[in-house]
Design an enzyme around this catalytic site. Sequence first.
Site, PDB file in Angstrom:
ATOM      1  N   GLY A   7      -5.019   1.328   6.121  1.00  0.00           N
ATOM      2  CA  GLY A   7      -4.361  -0.091   5.811  1.00  0.00           C
ATOM      3  C   GLY A   7      -5.170  -1.067   6.355  1.00  0.00           C
ATOM      4  O   GLY A   7      -5.340  -2.042   5.754  1.00  0.00           O
ATOM      5  N   ASP A   8      -5.883  -0.858   7.655  1.00  0.00           N
ATOM      6  CA  ASP A   8      -6.624  -1.916   8.095  1.00  0.00           C
ATOM      7  C   ASP A   8      -8.029  -2.197   7.147  1.00  0.00           C
ATOM      8  O   ASP A   8      -8.349  -3.167   7.198  1.00  0.00           O
ATOM      9  CB  ASP A   8      -6.930  -1.332   9.584  1.00  0.00           C
ATOM     10  CG  ASP A   8      -5.816  -1.211  10.369  1.00  0.00           C
ATOM     11  OD1 ASP A   8      -4.728  -1.567  10.047  1.00  0.00           O
ATOM     12  OD2 ASP A   8      -6.059  -0.175  11.287  1.00  0.00           O
TER      13      ASP A   8
ATOM     14  N   SER B 186       0.921  -1.107  -0.064  1.00  0.00           N
ATOM     15  CA  SER B 186       0.176   0.071  -0.025  1.00  0.00           C
ATOM     16  C   SER B 186       1.078   1.303   0.076  1.00  0.00           C
ATOM     17  O   SER B 186       2.011   1.404   0.642  1.00  0.00           O
ATOM     18  CB  SER B 186      -0.844   0.112   1.098  1.00  0.00           C
ATOM     19  OG  SER B 186      -0.272   0.188   2.294  1.00  0.00           O
TER      20      SER B 186
ATOM     21  N   GLU C 138      -1.422   7.522  -2.979  1.00  0.00           N
ATOM     22  CA  GLU C 138      -0.866   7.001  -4.373  1.00  0.00           C
ATOM     23  C   GLU C 138      -1.654   5.881  -4.855  1.00  0.00           C
ATOM     24  O   GLU C 138      -1.561   5.276  -6.210  1.00  0.00           O
ATOM     25  CB  GLU C 138       0.658   6.852  -4.411  1.00  0.00           C
ATOM     26  CG  GLU C 138       1.619   8.135  -3.899  1.00  0.00           C
ATOM     27  CD  GLU C 138       1.102   9.228  -4.803  1.00  0.00           C
ATOM     28  OE1 GLU C 138       1.040   8.997  -6.121  1.00  0.00           O
ATOM     29  OE2 GLU C 138       1.077  10.258  -4.201  1.00  0.00           O
ATOM     30  N   GLY C 139      -1.902   5.030  -3.935  1.00  0.00           N
ATOM     31  CA  GLY C 139      -2.683   3.844  -4.235  1.00  0.00           C
ATOM     32  C   GLY C 139      -1.934   2.403  -3.907  1.00  0.00           C
ATOM     33  O   GLY C 139      -1.562   2.564  -2.652  1.00  0.00           O
TER      34      GLY C 139
END
Length: 314
Positions: free
Chosen positions: A252-253, A221, A225-226
């Site tokens: 992120g989770d 991740s 930016e993706g």
Amino acid sequence: MITTLTLNAALDKTYYLQTLSIGQTNRLRDVHIEPGGKGINVAKVLHSLGLEVTAGGFIGGNNGKVISALLQDRGVGHEFIGIQGESRTCLTIIDNEREEETEILESGPNISSEDWEKICHFTDAAAKKSTIMTLSGSLPQGVPADGYGQLIDIIKQNGSKAILDSSGAALRYGLEKAPFAVKPNERELKQWLNKETLSLSEALEAGKMFIQKGIQYVCLSLGKEGALFFTRDEVFHVKAPVVNAVNTIGCGDAMVAGLAAGFYQNLPARDVILLAAACGSANAMMPQAGQVALTDLEELRKQVVVKKIDNILS
Ligand SMILES: Nc1ncnc2c1ncn2[C@@H]1O[C@H](COP(=O)(O)OP(=O)(O)OP(=O)(O)O)[C@@H](O)[C@H]1O
Ligand SMILES: O=P(O)(O)OC[C@@]1(O)O[C@H](CO)[C@@H](O)[C@@H]1O
């Protein structure tokens, strides 16, 4: 069913300030309190997606009681092991003017060897009834450094799939056991590679190396930016949509929750990463860490751009 493990649960406080002045008195514009720790965030998002999920791990003390009461109120399934110590408080300070997020994280309680035995038994039982288990976050004191490695072995022995999202030594030991999937962010990958900067070709090489270790899916991740998503024979580049980001803690989770949901539903790889990226971006739009709104998610699924990168694994 999906089980999430959070060995270092947290009561997440988010302080909203106009601007943070170090060494001065600061008065808050707003405050949010959330049951958190990475795996608990994963469980909250999976619950929002309508999937059957159990949040497992350690909780203790008053913070532990608040974490479990808040999950109970929201109907998020949970089955924690109670410990002697106090679950930590993690603080995020959001500076409106500078558009900066500052995190202040307690290290967490001490875990005894008896508690560790209990979580190994819990994992064994949970893996028997879970298609997927997620392992997220830092390790509290007392947990063996190869703790995630031990749990991944248990999960695999029971025919379940482990998704790992951690950092430092915990990530390194976990990777040795080739979990089903892994989701490092850019900082965690740089730390793992011992590099200050990361070029696209280095990121692609690293993803390829993880796949060669036997990990089936790698999601790197890259914040706004993706992401890059690696399977055994394909690599996808994901462009995240531009959103009004309010609080990116827990993106992120949310992404891990999207990966777990996609794998659980046996979606094709492209759709798995599309869902995961949309979940990550949807989290950024919420003031609370580790939450998504379904209306945002549906919109974002139309906006995420997933492109296959050819020939990279040849
Ligand atoms: N500002 C943003 N705008 C749009 N999408 C975002 C933004 N930040 C994150 N995302 C989405 O969420 C995904 C995960 O974000 P990120 O790489 O920041 O995870 P992380 O560092 O593991 O987060 P955390 O540790 O706080 O849970 C990204 O790949 C992207 O798709
Ligand atoms: O110390 P860890 O476990 O690495 O991270 C903890 C944490 O920052 O991660 C979540 C956001 O991803 C928050 O809920 C929590 O406070």
